[in-house]
Design an enzyme around this catalytic site. Structure first.
Site, PDB file in Angstrom:
ATOM      1  N   HIS A 170      10.386   7.590  36.038  1.00 52.78           N
ATOM      2  CA  HIS A 170      10.155   9.020  36.272  1.00 52.78           C
ATOM      3  C   HIS A 170       8.719   9.146  36.776  1.00 52.78           C
ATOM      4  O   HIS A 170       7.837   8.403  36.321  1.00 52.78           O
ATOM      5  CB  HIS A 170      10.183   9.851  34.988  1.00 52.78           C
ATOM      6  CG  HIS A 170      11.472   9.890  34.239  1.00 52.78           C
ATOM      7  ND1 HIS A 170      11.824   8.952  33.326  1.00 52.78           N
ATOM      8  CD2 HIS A 170      12.459  10.816  34.233  1.00 52.78           C
ATOM      9  CE1 HIS A 170      12.990   9.281  32.789  1.00 52.78           C
ATOM     10  NE2 HIS A 170      13.397  10.405  33.321  1.00 52.78           N
ATOM     11  N   ASP A 195       6.196   9.050  34.047  1.00 55.68           N
ATOM     12  CA  ASP A 195       6.038   7.803  33.272  1.00 55.68           C
ATOM     13  C   ASP A 195       4.872   6.993  33.816  1.00 55.68           C
ATOM     14  O   ASP A 195       4.149   6.343  33.061  1.00 55.68           O
ATOM     15  CB  ASP A 195       7.254   6.861  33.433  1.00 55.68           C
ATOM     16  CG  ASP A 195       8.562   7.464  33.023  1.00 55.68           C
ATOM     17  OD1 ASP A 195       8.567   8.368  32.186  1.00 55.68           O
ATOM     18  OD2 ASP A 195       9.607   6.996  33.554  1.00 55.68           O
TER      19      ASP A 195
HETATM   20  C1  XLS Z   1      18.164  11.045  29.296  1.00 60.44           C
HETATM   21  C2  XLS Z   1      18.448  10.389  30.536  1.00 60.44           C
HETATM   22  C3  XLS Z   1      17.245  10.086  31.410  1.00 60.44           C
HETATM   23  C4  XLS Z   1      17.661   9.810  32.816  1.00 60.44           C
HETATM   24  C5  XLS Z   1      16.580   9.867  33.817  1.00 60.44           C
HETATM   25  O1  XLS Z   1      18.991  11.160  28.404  1.00 60.44           O
HETATM   26  O2  XLS Z   1      19.192   9.228  30.265  1.00 60.44           O
HETATM   27  O3  XLS Z   1      16.493   9.052  30.885  1.00 60.44           O
HETATM   28  O4  XLS Z   1      18.302   8.574  32.937  1.00 60.44           O
HETATM   29  O5  XLS Z   1      15.944  11.102  33.780  1.00 60.44           O
END
Ligand code: XLS
Ligand code: CA
Ligand code: CA
Length: 437
Positions: A101, A104
């Site tokens: 993300h 991140d």
């Molecule tokens: C959350 C999601 C997230 C997505 C990406 O539950 O799994 O991590 O994969 O935003």
């Protein structure tokens, strides 16, 4: 360059009799199955958020995991150290892809301009690390759900100003994904849903969400990004109801707004079970509709019932998942991203390696079993027989759309009661077990 995981060497394939917990027993990246190597089939990716930003915190307590790459008081120093640690981890583990993300990899600053400048700095570093190691980006995405401004959603926020903020963030995240050669770009709904209908104009929110996606399709064209746009269904959590509930809902939504040709699904195992489906169901629904794009590999805990994001170690599930993926022709731009996090008590950095090694081996086993089943026609022969009536003249007439209610009635009046056959479920379950064990 500083070493962040000095206790671990490059993980090697040692074969199934190895007792080394830091070696692969089934994942031999170069082994060929059904015309492709295991690495080409499985396309493993490590996720940045749980693996490098996860701290073991839960709703009942703070961080439990101490890492040597996040101990500086300067957040940009932490970002730089973390990206180096991440590429050391990817390289030692032997995965070919990663996912992130925007928030991140670089911490948010006081203004969008400053935040974007921070992103550019880390992206330049990531690009160099990608070139040096050959590791590629599977997909990028936007975190438009953690910041306070997104308390009522991003694309579905009642405020057009928050919508604009989210759209600006998606714009930048798509650009950096393109810059890093990403194979795809994921939309996970974050807080795109509602907590109560008492304050929600659902129709309007859905229209707005579609508008955000239309802008993304347009921007993709404008910047020349060729990667696959993906939607990641999830039924609830953090909201009571997320609009991208499951693959079926997402497909219907995309069809309604004329977007279906631009998107595929990123299916997460734990989101499937949260929706009351199993992992294979969501994969099968996507393959039946030609929209399976990529997979977030993890598992939930049936007794906890929330999004526990555990590492996938259930061979029964990995087998059925790989069976469905292989039947669909395998991944093209997608892959298996370990969207999974260590349990709160697994506090050592080496636990990150144990977790990924075990999951990679579990999928390698699943792949090999599934390939053998497909090669032998273990289930396919029975399925073919079960539907054989549709291959003949009468069935074909219906399938081709050349039959009417009158034809149906005439057929039954002439031929009488249909012949029934066993569904053979127990036999097929036994056959599956024979392949797995
Ligand atoms: C959350 C999601 C997230 C997505 C990406 O539950 O799994 O991590 O994969 O935003
Ligand atoms: Ca996910
Ligand atoms: Ca999840």
């Amino acid at each position: 360059m500083k070493e962040f995981f000095p206790e671990v060497e490059k993980i090697k394939y040692e074969g199934k009799d190895s007792k080394n917990p830091l070696a692969f027993r089934y994942y031999n990246p170069d082994e060929v199955v059904m015309g492709k190597t295991l690495a080409e089939h499985l396309r493993f990716a490590v996720c940045y958020w749980h693996t490098f930003k996860g701290s073991g915190a839960d709703p009942f307590g703070g961080p439990t995991m101490i890492r040597n790459y996040n101990n500086s008081s300067d957040p940009m120093q932490v970002a730089e150290d973390t990206i180096e640690a991440a590429f050391e981890f990817f390289t030692k583990l032997g995965v070919n892809f990663w996912c992130f993300h925007d928030r991140d990899i670089a911490p948010e600053a006081d203004s969008l301009a400053e935040t974007n400048a921070r992103l550019d700095k880390i992206v330049a570093k990531a690009k160099k690390l990608q070139n040096d190691t050959g590791i590629k980006l599977l997909w990028g995405t936007t975190n438009a759900f953690s910041h306070r401004r997104f308390l009522a959603g991003a694309g579905t926020n009642p405020s057009p100003e928050v919508f604009a903020y989210a759209a600006s963030q998606v714009k930048k995240a798509m650009e950096i994904t393109y810059e890093l050669g990403g194979q795809g770009y994921v939309f996970w709904g974050g807080r795109e849903g509602y907590d109560t209908l008492l304050n929600t104009d659902m129709g309007r929110e859905l229209d707005h969400l579609a508008m955000l996606l239309k802008m993304a399709v347009e921007h993709k064209k404008n910047i020349g990004f060729k990667g696959q746009l993906l939607i990641e269904p999830k039924p609830k959590e953090p909201t009571k109801h997320q609009y991208d509930f499951d693959a079926g809902n997402c497909i219907a939504f995309l069809q309604k707004y004329g977007l279906v040709e631009h998107f595929k699904m990123n299916i997460e195992a734990n989101h499937a079970t949260l929706a009351g489906h199993d992992f294979q169901h969501e994969l099968a629904l996507c393959t039946a509709n030609g929209v399976l794009g990529s997979v977030d590999a993890n598992r939930g805990d049936m007794l906890l019932g929330w999004d526990t994001d555990q590492f996938p170690t259930n061979i029964y599930e990995t087998t059925l998942a790989m069976y469905t993926i292989l039947k669909d022709g395998g991944f093209t731009t997608g892959g298996l991203n370990f969207d999974a996090k260590l349990r709160r008590q697994s506090i050592d950095p080496v636990d990150l390696f144990y977790a990924h090694v075990g999951s990679m081996d579990s999928f390698a086993r699943g792949l090999k079993i599934a390939a053998k089943m497909l090669e032998d026609g273990a289930l396919e022969n029975e399925i073919k027989e079960r539907y054989a009536g549709w291959d003949g003249g009468f069935g074909q007439k219906i399938e081709k759309g050349n039959a009417t209610f009158e034809d149906m009635e005439k057929y039954i009046l002439e031929n009488g009661e249909p012949t029934l056959r066993s569904g053979r479920q127990e036999l097929l379950e036994n056959i599956l077990n024979d392949y797995i064990c």
